[in-house]
Design an enzyme around this catalytic site. Structure first.
Site, short mmCIF file in Angstrom:
data_model
loop_
_atom_site.label_atom_id
_atom_site.label_comp_id
_atom_site.label_asym_id
_atom_site.label_seq_id
_atom_site.Cartn_x
_atom_site.Cartn_y
_atom_site.Cartn_z
N TYR A 158 0.92 -1.30 -0.24
CA TYR A 158 -0.19 -0.12 0.25
C TYR A 158 0.86 1.28 0.19
O TYR A 158 2.00 1.32 0.74
CB TYR A 158 -0.87 0.00 1.10
CG TYR A 158 -1.76 1.39 1.32
CD1 TYR A 158 -3.01 1.27 0.26
CD2 TYR A 158 -1.59 2.15 2.19
CE1 TYR A 158 -3.61 2.48 0.59
CE2 TYR A 158 -2.62 3.28 2.49
CZ TYR A 158 -3.37 3.52 1.51
OH TYR A 158 -4.30 4.53 1.52
N ASP A 253 9.45 3.15 -0.44
CA ASP A 253 8.55 3.54 0.50
C ASP A 253 8.67 3.55 1.94
O ASP A 253 8.31 2.30 2.38
CB ASP A 253 6.89 3.28 0.10
CG ASP A 253 5.85 3.81 0.69
OD1 ASP A 253 6.24 4.60 1.64
OD2 ASP A 253 4.71 3.75 0.42
N LYS A 290 4.21 9.54 8.46
CA LYS A 290 3.63 9.20 9.81
C LYS A 290 4.84 9.83 10.77
O LYS A 290 4.69 10.87 11.29
CB LYS A 290 3.79 7.70 9.75
CG LYS A 290 2.85 7.19 8.79
CD LYS A 290 2.27 5.57 9.02
CE LYS A 290 1.42 5.01 8.12
NZ LYS A 290 0.02 4.99 8.44
C1 PLP Z 1 3.85 2.34 3.32
C2 PLP Z 1 2.92 3.49 3.03
N1 PLP Z 1 2.83 4.32 2.18
C3 PLP Z 1 1.87 5.38 2.11
C4 PLP Z 1 1.16 5.36 2.86
C5 PLP Z 1 -0.09 6.68 2.59
O1 PLP Z 1 0.14 7.42 3.69
P1 PLP Z 1 -1.17 8.71 4.15
O2 PLP Z 1 -2.21 7.55 4.77
O3 PLP Z 1 -0.34 9.49 5.16
O4 PLP Z 1 -1.62 9.01 2.81
C6 PLP Z 1 0.78 4.51 3.91
C7 PLP Z 1 -0.40 4.59 5.03
O5 PLP Z 1 -1.27 5.18 5.12
C8 PLP Z 1 1.79 3.39 4.16
O6 PLP Z 1 1.78 2.69 5.04
N1 FVT Z 2 -1.54 0.70 7.38
C1 FVT Z 2 -2.44 1.35 6.77
C2 FVT Z 2 -2.51 2.80 7.20
O1 FVT Z 2 -1.78 3.20 7.98
C3 FVT Z 2 -3.87 3.41 6.71
C4 FVT Z 2 -4.10 4.58 7.53
C5 FVT Z 2 -5.41 5.13 6.92
O2 FVT Z 2 -5.73 5.12 5.68
O3 FVT Z 2 -6.20 5.62 7.59
#
Ligand code: PLP
Ligand code: FVT
Length: 456
Positions: A158, A253, A290
């Protein structure tokens, strides 16, 4: 237990009542689908405060938190030093839409932290507000820099919710069993090649079949959105070698792993030899989110100066943001990174290993087949009979065991991620009392997992 009342909450209003009210005004009652309890059922807890390892819901019930805002709260919630830094920054002004000294300070901090020996992959860094923006910009930059159109990603990874990156994505799409998202044009979808994780032959084949068309391979530094799945030793390094040979870029990422699994993220663990197979390679671009914002909306992409300088205003690849590098978020990020020293990572490693071990032991005592997977201090469980290596393995698990396990933990006062496909997050604030409460809850939850019946 504590009772919390604020101007917007009323202690006599239940989570159920808030959920009904939220659903009338907000789709599904949530601003991110992962909060909706879609796969575990029941009513999401409406949180009103968070402190250290605890969160408190609208009914005044306190939980030991293993979500940590999905990663950022590495020091625990509302660390007083971070809160003070935010308050001081807020008092100076919430947003200027102009350059600030703090942005450069944070950029320098990241550059110096993400280095091992003479290896320093972050020569320049651009700040944005979310991880989604960071990866979206990174792939645009890769396309602009290479002049190529295709992108390779891995199933179950993701990278946020931009159009190019939702195909076979993990996180909420895994939870809701969605192959992708509606609303993405066939043309866009056709430009993303999705491959099985840890499969280098598939990567080589994709390059053979699409000679000089692949702009970038994007990979989670260690997968943590289909449950946690560390890369096979040497996998990331091999990706770096293949992309370099093929004139493509490697985008690593670290939105989730960065500054969480160690001071220099997952790459830092590989580059320093703390995990095997990864000495002597560097990503071309890295995305952060994060932890870098300490709980405020801040994310970033960084990498080789030659590539980063392709961004406007120096280069032809456009990227912008009214709130990019927001001074309050930057203040939280600086304070958090300054506090996240070796002792913080040592504590998180220690409590994560303990909770993973004890959870596994509790499940084993009840005869529940499972695999515990970790990438540094990030870990998760899957109800599989062997160790999974890719998304297909993870999806084949007995996922029906998770909802009763989750709810037994919640009833006992432990807030787990509401999906079997998400990582568990410990923080440096998880002291013996908080950990003790987790351990007490485990036997009942393991019994509930054992008693779960497969849906017919
Ligand atoms: C590996 C990774 N990349 C990108 C994202 C996207 O970040 P955001 O939720 O701040 O858009 C997330 C989590 O949501 C993630 O776990
Ligand atoms: N591990 C998945 C995420 O951090 C997603 C958080 C979100 O989309 O609210």
């Amino acid at each position: 237990m504590t009772t919390s009342e604020t101007s917007t909450t009323n202690a006599s209003t239940t989570n159920d009542q808030y959920f009904v009210r939220a659903k009338a005004s907000i789709p599904g009652g949530v601003n991110s689908p992962v909060r909706a309890y879609g796969s575990v059922g029941g009513t999401p807890r409406f949180l009103v405060s968070a402190n250290g390892p605890y969160v408190t819901d609208a009914e005044g019930r306190e939980y030991v938190d293993l979500v940590a805002s999905w990663g950022p709260a590495i020091l625990g919630h509302a660390h007083p030093t971070v809160v003070s830094a935010v308050q001081e920054a807020a008092a100076r002004g919430l947003s200027f839409g102009a350059s600030t000294p703090g942005e450069t300070e944070l950029a320098e901090l990241v550059r110096s932290r993400v280095s091992v020996g003479d290896q320093a992959p972050i020569e320049k860094i651009r700040m944005v507000s979310t991880g989604t923006e960071a990866t979206m910009t990174a792939i645009r930059l890769a396309r602009g820099y290479t002049g190529r159109d295709l992108l390779v990603k891995f199933a179950g990874h993701y990278h946020g919710h931009s159009d190019s990156l939702l195909a076979e994505a993990g996180s909420g799409l895994a939870t809701l069993a969605l192959p992708g998202s509606a609303g993405i044009t066939a043309e866009t979808a056709a430009q993303t090649i999705v491959l099985p994780y840890n499969d280098l032959d598939a990567v080589r084949k994709a390059f053979d079949e699409n000679s000089e068309r692949i702009a970038a391979v994007i990979v989670e530094a260690a997968a943590a959105n289909m449950g946690v799945l560390a890369p096979d030793p040497g996998f990331n390094k091999a990706l770096s070698e293949i992309t370099t040979q093929q004139g493509a870029l490697l985008i690593v990422d670290e939105v989730l792993t960065g500054f969480r699994v160690g001071p220099a993220g997952w790459w830092g663990l590989e580059a320093s030899g703390a995990v095997p197979g990864g000495i002597g390679w560097k990503p071309d671009l890295v995305t952060f989110g994060k932890v870098i914002g300490g709980g405020m909306p801040l994310a970033a992409l960084g990498g080789r100066a030659e590539i980063m300088d392709y961004l406007a205003p120096l280069g032809p690849v456009y990227q912008a943001g009214t709130l990019s590098g927001n001074p309050v978020a930057v203040a939280a990020g600086i304070a958090t990174l300054q506090l996240a020293d070796a002792s913080v990572y040592a504590r998180i490693d220690e409590v994560a290993a303990l909770v993973a071990r004890e959870t596994s032991a509790a499940l084993s005592r009840e005869g529940v087949a499972h695999s515990v997977q970790n990438a540094g201090s990030l870990f998760s469980f899957s109800f599989t009979h062997g160790a999974p290596r890719d998304y297909d393995d993870v999806r084949a698990q007995e996922a029906f065991r998770y909802p009763p396990f989750f709810h037994a933990m919640l009833d006992a006062g432990v807030n787990l991620p509401p999906s079997v496909f998400e990582a568990w997050f410990l923080t440096a604030a998880h002291d013996d009392r908080a950990v003790g409460r987790i351990l007490e809850a485990l036997p009942g939850a393991a019994r509930a997992a054992a008693a779960a019946v497969a849906p017919v």
